[in-house]
Design an enzyme around this catalytic site. Structure first.
Site, PDB file in Angstrom:
ATOM      1  CG  MET A  85      -2.064  -1.235   1.435  1.00  0.00           C
ATOM      2  SD  MET A  85      -2.587  -1.559  -0.795  1.00  0.00           S
ATOM      3  CE  MET A  85      -3.943   0.166   0.261  1.00  0.00           C
ATOM      4  NE  ARG A  86       4.684   4.564   1.559  1.00  0.00           N
ATOM      5  CZ  ARG A  86       4.349   5.573   2.255  1.00  0.00           C
ATOM      6  NH1 ARG A  86       3.445   5.924   3.190  1.00  0.00           N
ATOM      7  NH2 ARG A  86       5.266   6.798   1.716  1.00  0.00           N
ATOM      8  CG  HIS A 104      -6.469  -2.277  -8.843  1.00  0.00           C
ATOM      9  ND1 HIS A 104      -6.245  -1.442  -8.172  1.00  0.00           N
ATOM     10  CD2 HIS A 104      -7.716  -2.066  -9.827  1.00  0.00           C
ATOM     11  CE1 HIS A 104      -6.811  -0.904  -7.737  1.00  0.00           C
ATOM     12  NE2 HIS A 104      -8.048  -0.817  -9.387  1.00  0.00           N
ATOM     13  CG  ASP A 140      -3.899   1.063  -9.600  1.00  0.00           C
ATOM     14  OD1 ASP A 140      -3.375   0.134  -9.561  1.00  0.00           O
ATOM     15  OD2 ASP A 140      -4.688   2.370  -9.536  1.00  0.00           O
TER      16      ASP A 140
HETATM   17  C1  GRF Z   1      -6.489  -7.611  -2.846  1.00  0.00           C
HETATM   18  O1  GRF Z   1      -7.925  -7.328  -2.945  1.00  0.00           O
HETATM   19  C2  GRF Z   1      -5.025  -6.398  -4.581  1.00  0.00           C
HETATM   20  O2  GRF Z   1      -5.467  -6.483  -5.551  1.00  0.00           O
HETATM   21  C3  GRF Z   1      -4.862  -5.410  -3.953  1.00  0.00           C
HETATM   22  O3  GRF Z   1      -4.231  -5.230  -2.652  1.00  0.00           O
HETATM   23  C4  GRF Z   1      -5.207  -6.467  -2.174  1.00  0.00           C
HETATM   24  C5  GRF Z   1      -3.906  -7.843  -1.438  1.00  0.00           C
HETATM   25  O4  GRF Z   1      -4.721  -9.005  -0.516  1.00  0.00           O
HETATM   26  N1  GRF Z   1      -3.560  -4.852  -4.758  1.00  0.00           N
HETATM   27  P1  GRF Z   1      -4.348  -9.872   0.266  1.00  0.00           P
HETATM   28  O5  GRF Z   1      -2.975  -9.116   1.264  1.00  0.00           O
HETATM   29  O6  GRF Z   1      -3.298 -10.861  -0.616  1.00  0.00           O
HETATM   30  O7  GRF Z   1      -4.768 -10.551   1.550  1.00  0.00           O
END
Ligand code: GRF
Length: 209
Positions: A85-86, A104, A140
């Protein structure tokens, strides 16, 4: 193929990759959050981990350089973002061009960014899903390689879509990573992508069973 997986959270996609019997090797899992459950999964699987907390760095560039240094130390060939998430700086992304994937939770180019399930419902989409794509400097927006596709039902809500999309993610992410490992999918120096030696124009679509 030496693979690093970058995570921030639950790590279910990491788990799918660990379980997939890839012909490449996951050599390290890097998190920007020390509490990410994904790190536990890596420990259980006996894989090296590293936590690099972004708040300990003065700038985005300094953080990215620390991540880059760790990837080099692991001699990584392929970087797999799995719930990381960065936002990575263009300079970092350029260094990994054609060697970094993301997944994504939408059918890109639809619904970039966050809250994709809500956006799909709000738009009245009849189909929804997830996309594995190469990472470029624009969020994305890199070339899409594969999509998991589902039909939205009248009684679907954000939770049910999230659950169904996650299941599809666990199917298509290992598939695409393996394509890269065994060279079924090749990123060429001119930026073109070949799948089975043919230029890939549109992502391969895999439908929910
Ligand atoms: C997923 O929904 C992916 O599409 C998004 O972040 C989420 C990660 O889920 N990029 P996890 O940590 O792999 O369970």
């Amino acid at each position: 193929m030496r693979i690093a997986v970058l995570v921030s959270g639950h790590g279910s996609n990491l788990q799918a990759l660990l379980d997939a019997n890839l012909s490449g090797q996951i050599v390290g899992v890097l998190s920007n959050k020390p509490t990410a459950y994904a790190l536990q999964r890596a420990h259980v699987a006996g894989i090296a981990t590293q936590t690099i907390e972004h708040q300990n760095y003065a700038s985005r560039d300094a953080f990215d350089q620390a991540v880059h240094a760790q990837l080099l130390a692991w001699h990584v060939d392929l970087v797999v973002l799995a719930g990381f998430m960065r936002i990575l700086s263009p300079a970092f992304v350029t260094q990994w061009e054609g060697r970094m994937l993301n997944i994504h939770p939408s059918l890109l180019p639809k619904h970039k960014g966050m809250h994709t399930h809500a956006k799909a419902l709000e738009a009245g989409d009849t189909q929804h899903g997830c996309t594995v794509h190469f990472v470029t400097a624009q969020l994305d927006s890199g070339q899409s390689l594969a999509q998991g596709v589902l039909t939205v039902n009248v009684d679907d809500d954000q939770d049910s879509l999230a659950q169904r999309v996650h299941k599809l993610e666990h199917k298509i992410y290992p598939l695409v990573v393996e394509w890269l490992c065994n060279k079924t999918l090749v990123y060429q120096a001119n930026g073109e992508v070949l799948l089975h030696e043919k230029k890939l124009h549109d992502p391969v679509q895999i439908f929910e069973e």
